[in-house]
Design an enzyme around this catalytic site. Sequence first.
Site, PDB file in Angstrom:
ATOM      1  N   ASP A   6       0.864  -1.188   0.000  1.00  0.00           N
ATOM      2  CA  ASP A   6       0.000   0.000   0.000  1.00  0.00           C
ATOM      3  C   ASP A   6       0.897   1.234   0.000  1.00  0.00           C
ATOM      4  OD1 ASP A   6      -2.391   1.578   0.162  1.00  0.00           O
ATOM      5  OD2 ASP A   6      -1.992   1.890   2.284  1.00  0.00           O
ATOM      6  N   SER A   7       0.307   2.360  -0.337  1.00  0.00           N
ATOM      7  CA  SER A   7       1.066   3.611  -0.316  1.00  0.00           C
ATOM      8  C   SER A   7       1.539   3.933   1.105  1.00  0.00           C
ATOM      9  CB  SER A   7       0.191   4.746  -0.829  1.00  0.00           C
ATOM     10  OG  SER A   7      -0.952   4.866  -0.010  1.00  0.00           O
ATOM     11  N   GLY A  39      -3.171   9.400  -3.519  1.00  0.00           N
ATOM     12  CA  GLY A  39      -4.474   9.802  -4.065  1.00  0.00           C
ATOM     13  C   GLY A  39      -4.506  11.076  -4.876  1.00  0.00           C
ATOM     14  N   CYS A  69      -4.208  -1.351  -2.274  1.00  0.00           N
ATOM     15  CA  CYS A  69      -4.356   0.091  -2.449  1.00  0.00           C
ATOM     16  C   CYS A  69      -5.277   0.319  -3.647  1.00  0.00           C
ATOM     17  CB  CYS A  69      -2.994   0.720  -2.708  1.00  0.00           C
ATOM     18  SG  CYS A  69      -3.058   2.492  -3.012  1.00  0.00           S
ATOM     19  N   CYS A 201     -11.152   2.657  -0.089  1.00  0.00           N
ATOM     20  CA  CYS A 201      -9.761   3.031   0.197  1.00  0.00           C
ATOM     21  C   CYS A 201      -9.372   2.212   1.417  1.00  0.00           C
ATOM     22  CB  CYS A 201      -9.661   4.523   0.507  1.00  0.00           C
ATOM     23  SG  CYS A 201      -8.045   4.994   1.175  1.00  0.00           S
ATOM     24  N   THR A 202      -8.226   1.571   1.357  1.00  0.00           N
ATOM     25  CA  THR A 202      -7.880   0.640   2.438  1.00  0.00           C
ATOM     26  C   THR A 202      -7.559   1.351   3.758  1.00  0.00           C
ATOM     27  OG1 THR A 202      -5.615   0.543   1.581  1.00  0.00           O
ATOM     28  CG2 THR A 202      -7.122  -1.201   0.908  1.00  0.00           C
TER      29      THR A 202
HETATM   30  N1  DGL Z   1      -4.985   3.046   0.859  1.00  0.00           N
HETATM   31  C1  DGL Z   1      -4.938   3.705  -0.423  1.00  0.00           C
HETATM   32  C2  DGL Z   1      -6.190   3.345  -1.211  1.00  0.00           C
HETATM   33  O1  DGL Z   1      -6.747   2.271  -0.966  1.00  0.00           O
HETATM   34  C3  DGL Z   1      -4.727   5.174  -0.214  1.00  0.00           C
HETATM   35  C4  DGL Z   1      -4.070   5.803  -1.347  1.00  0.00           C
HETATM   36  C5  DGL Z   1      -3.344   7.095  -1.044  1.00  0.00           C
HETATM   37  O2  DGL Z   1      -2.181   7.017  -0.667  1.00  0.00           O
HETATM   38  O3  DGL Z   1      -3.936   8.164  -1.251  1.00  0.00           O
HETATM   39  O4  DGL Z   1      -6.618   4.047  -2.090  1.00  0.00           O
END
Ligand code: DGL
Length: 285
Positions: A6-7, A39, A69, A201-202
């Site tokens: 994930d980010s 995002g 993500c 969004c996770t």
């Molecule tokens: N958890 C990411 C998602 O599911 C967040 C992305 C972000 O860094 O903005 O979209």
Amino acid sequence: MIGVFDSGHGGLTVLQALEHHLPRQQFVYLGDHGHAPYGNRAPDEIYALTLDAIERLFHLGCPLVVLACNTAAATGLRRLQQTWLPDRYPNRRVLGVLVPMVEAITGMPWMADIRTGQRGGRKRTVAIFATRHTVTSGAYLQEIGKRAPEITVVQQACPILVELIESAAPAAIVARAVRRYAALLMRRLNGVAPDAVILGCTHYPLIADLFAAHLPPGVEILSQPDITARSLAAYLVRHPVFGRATQTRPAASLFYTTGPAGSVSALASRFYGKTADFKALPKAT
Ligand code: DGL
């Protein structure tokens, strides 16, 4: 070993569910905290960062990576599965969180539109909260529409939520932001409650209670961790080569970050429910 990416911290909500549903698998988590949030970045930049992270997890010994993500998946999962992966890593796999969610909401297998053309479910309205980029990509809108055109999908971008969560902003500020996004959604819906809400969004499962508090009572809220974990478990039954279960309980998950390991680890337990000791990997340029 199975990689989870994930980010930032959000994918830890997915990792927790993966560990619960697949207790005999060893997981390696990579958070690109050095570049979070994704995002509001440009699509090509998100795509490049995503490829880089996946490649790192491959090099750490993971033949399969779960892209936990939505932003990264909505931006480039299809493209990377169709071009980059077959060219560069034909024996590795990358799975996302968007496909299991679309299957859960439509009740249709991913290939249904192509193979069967079945249609005709119950008319209902599904609302999606996600990052600005996931909303703009239209990925949920298109993929649900192809399989279940009777479902009306209404999207609401929540541009500052990931940043607030990643920076451990005070609860009252996060609650105020959620209240505003919920109100914006309800305005789009002319005040009529949706049948279900997707937290697309996770990071958002972590504040699912805030969404529930600010939406009309009784609205079903679908979050991705369990849905993704069940889908991965079924995938591994079909493709056991990508996740050889250990005979005994495996070692605890391993954690890597492109950000500052100390502060990332300190914040992680809020998302993960237990200690996560992150090691730093150099940030991609
Ligand atoms: N958890 C990411 C998602 O599911 C967040 C992305 C972000 O860094 O903005 O979209």
